[in-house]
Design an enzyme around this catalytic site. Structure first.
Site, PDB file in Angstrom:
ATOM      1  N   TYR A   1     -23.213 -17.457 -28.342  1.00 33.29           N
ATOM      2  CA  TYR A   1     -23.394 -16.731 -27.170  1.00 33.29           C
ATOM      3  C   TYR A   1     -22.825 -15.314 -27.288  1.00 33.29           C
ATOM      4  O   TYR A   1     -21.694 -15.264 -27.334  1.00 33.29           O
ATOM      5  CB  TYR A   1     -22.921 -17.542 -25.863  1.00 33.29           C
TER       6      TYR A   1
ATOM      7  N   ASN B   1     -36.817 -15.003  -8.989  1.00 32.58           N
ATOM      8  CA  ASN B   1     -36.763 -16.172  -8.282  1.00 32.58           C
ATOM      9  C   ASN B   1     -35.493 -17.089  -9.146  1.00 32.58           C
ATOM     10  O   ASN B   1     -35.176 -18.204  -8.848  1.00 32.58           O
ATOM     11  CB  ASN B   1     -37.893 -17.031  -8.443  1.00 32.58           C
TER      12      ASN B   1
ATOM     13  N   VAL C   1     -29.598 -15.412 -10.044  1.00 34.82           N
ATOM     14  CA  VAL C   1     -29.067 -13.830  -9.855  1.00 34.82           C
ATOM     15  C   VAL C   1     -30.350 -12.977  -9.005  1.00 34.82           C
ATOM     16  O   VAL C   1     -29.853 -12.185  -8.042  1.00 34.82           O
ATOM     17  CB  VAL C   1     -28.766 -12.979 -11.149  1.00 34.82           C
TER      18      VAL C   1
ATOM     19  N   TYR D   1     -29.631  -7.031 -17.876  1.00 31.89           N
ATOM     20  CA  TYR D   1     -28.478  -7.936 -17.610  1.00 31.89           C
ATOM     21  C   TYR D   1     -28.653  -9.385 -18.195  1.00 31.89           C
ATOM     22  O   TYR D   1     -27.757 -10.296 -18.232  1.00 31.89           O
ATOM     23  CB  TYR D   1     -27.898  -8.042 -16.135  1.00 31.89           C
TER      24      TYR D   1
ATOM     25  N   MET E   1     -34.206 -13.290 -21.013  1.00 34.29           N
ATOM     26  CA  MET E   1     -34.497 -15.071 -20.931  1.00 34.29           C
ATOM     27  C   MET E   1     -35.761 -15.199 -21.821  1.00 34.29           C
ATOM     28  O   MET E   1     -35.873 -16.239 -22.290  1.00 34.29           O
ATOM     29  CB  MET E   1     -35.115 -15.223 -19.283  1.00 34.29           C
TER      30      MET E   1
ATOM     31  N   PHE F   1     -25.658  -4.630 -18.760  1.00 33.57           N
ATOM     32  CA  PHE F   1     -24.356  -5.026 -17.940  1.00 33.57           C
ATOM     33  C   PHE F   1     -24.034  -6.493 -18.207  1.00 33.57           C
ATOM     34  O   PHE F   1     -24.779  -7.362 -18.399  1.00 33.57           O
ATOM     35  CB  PHE F   1     -24.647  -4.812 -16.402  1.00 33.57           C
TER      36      PHE F   1
END
Lengths: 289, 289
Positions: free
Chosen positions: A38, A137, A140, A229, A232, A254
């Site tokens: 990560y 959706n 965040v 930020y 996905m 961010f």
């Protein structure tokens, strides 16, 4: 599901936590899929997954100064492994919360709530400004939409998923979205939704990357800011050189954990503001697990 | 080479210019290659090329208020067609310069000089900070290196062209570069040059795009800014999502004509500062034609 023995003694600076709630979010799935990666952090398998959650301190080890029994804490760094009932963690990796600050499930989602809050707070917006975001959706995303409504900003919510689009659109409008668009083709050209606004969005928020990042960025006003930020899609956001040189867009990344680390003094006031909104029922993160 | 008849009468707001000097720069070549495209502007062929240059007003049309005969002017917008001896232009598309402000050849390169000046001026740097730039042997690149030297910034000059690397490196060091590196592989990994600096660069300047933009961006300090002011490779600069989310880089585009348009009040003071440096021999743009 596995069990592991608890250490007999806590080491210097450690506490024993009872995990009260832990969500599953895209960062967790990414970490599980990549076998422990990560960002720049890496944990070797086997590892306990779970980046986020809220725990209560049940035992304090030697050298711990800022935490006491019954304190509520959330992780300050990823990979703490919150998907378990009891965990040992270092004091320096935890953020102490005032007990009962907000419902325990919302505390477990604190990283999402703080991310949404900062994304808008740092953008220097004024009422009436438009904000365009993809993955609207997502947790965040929903929170950004709710905050836009509270701040009188026009949220242009972009969502993928054609089949349940109508249902999602109704829900996001109920949360306060000014417009809901499908994440497909050129939003600039599709016009329909965007031309209703008095001015072009001066902030774009991207959590998807790849082609999806191009859409909000193309819809932005000249010189506007896009904040990345998340990713996905696993693909980096890409922008044309015309956008850099002629549209004059400004893009920045961010990461809320970095912000928290760099802004410890600002945290208490921010937690208080967020908690007020959550406790008043004005801001709500959907709890997954 | 072609000739065209001059108009008998100047229209409202027009002036007749004698072009004293005009450079050839990458934007000109791009426009010629693409048959008239430059950013969002387009001129239909046949057209007179030349975006930049310096002219002297030889005749003033009706309605012209801010220009008089013998005034020096430079273009405020692209596509004025400066590659000719006489040209008709609209007053609003010209910037008046104090006559004899600096040598005529340097005036013709004013856009490059102002670009280099602003790239550093807007970055909020302090002496000792490191700046990394690619295309360091371009006109803007050379000027940035000279300005870094004057401002006591460490310029890390990245250049392509392996065959004449030694010669180019010597020349850029003479202009004030702290380090000259070849635009190849990972500058972060190559280390050699970069590790000599006390701190990582807090500003990156990219005029090339594509893979070349990745190199300075990877070498940047966390949270540092990269400014894209050109795309000589024709490819967009690309950044990984790790750079956005974890390295926290901030990327923005810069276009000096937009800046000039938006900052008319700041121009006179800026021209004076630049002229002092040029006239003192401390800042010199290489003149191409």
């Amino acid at each position: 599901m596995a069990t592991e023995p608890l250490p007999v003694e806590l080491e210097w600076g450690e506490v024993l936590l009872s995990i009260r709630a832990a969500p599953i979010n895209p960062a967790d799935i990414y970490t599980v899929q990549t076998g422990g990666m990560y960002g720049t952090d890496h944990v070797a398998p086997p590892f306990v997954a779970g980046h986020d959650g809220v725990g209560v301190v049940v035992k304090v080890g030697p050298g711990v100064k800022g935490l006491a029994e019954n304190d509520w804490v959330v992780p300050m760094k990823p990979n703490l492994g919150t998907w378990r009932s009891l965990a040992v963690a270092k004091e320096k990796d935890l953020l102490r919360l005032p007990a009962d600050i907000m419902p325990v499930e919302q505390c477990a989602m604190l990283r999402e709530i703080l991310t949404a809050y900062r994304l808008l707070e740092d953008a220097n917006l004024k009422p009436g400004d438009a904000v365009i975001l993809n993955a609207a959706n997502s947790t965040v995303g929903q929170l950004v939409v709710q905050l836009c409504h509270l701040l009188r900003l026009r949220a242009i919510a972009v969502v993928s998923g054609e089949s349940d689009f109508e249902k999602t659109a109704l829900w996001l409008r109920a949360l306060g979205a000014a417009e809901v668009l499908l994440d497909r083709g050129s939003l600039k050209a599709s016009g329909g939704g965007l031309v209703k606004f008095y001015s072009k969005p001066c902030l774009g928020l991207d959590a998807v990357g790849g082609a999806s990042a191009q859409r909000p960025s193309e819809a932005l006003a000249d010189g506007a800011q896009l904040v990345v930020y998340g990713a996905m899609s696993g693909k980096a956001a890409q922008f044309s050189w015309h956008q850099w040189v002629f549209q004059g867009i400004q893009v920045k990344g961010f990461n809320v954990r970095r912000w928290m680390k760099d802004s410890k003094k600002k945290l208490p006031a921010m937690l208080e503001s967020v908690a007020k909104l959550v406790n008043a029922g004005k801001l709500q993160a959907t709890f997954t697990e």
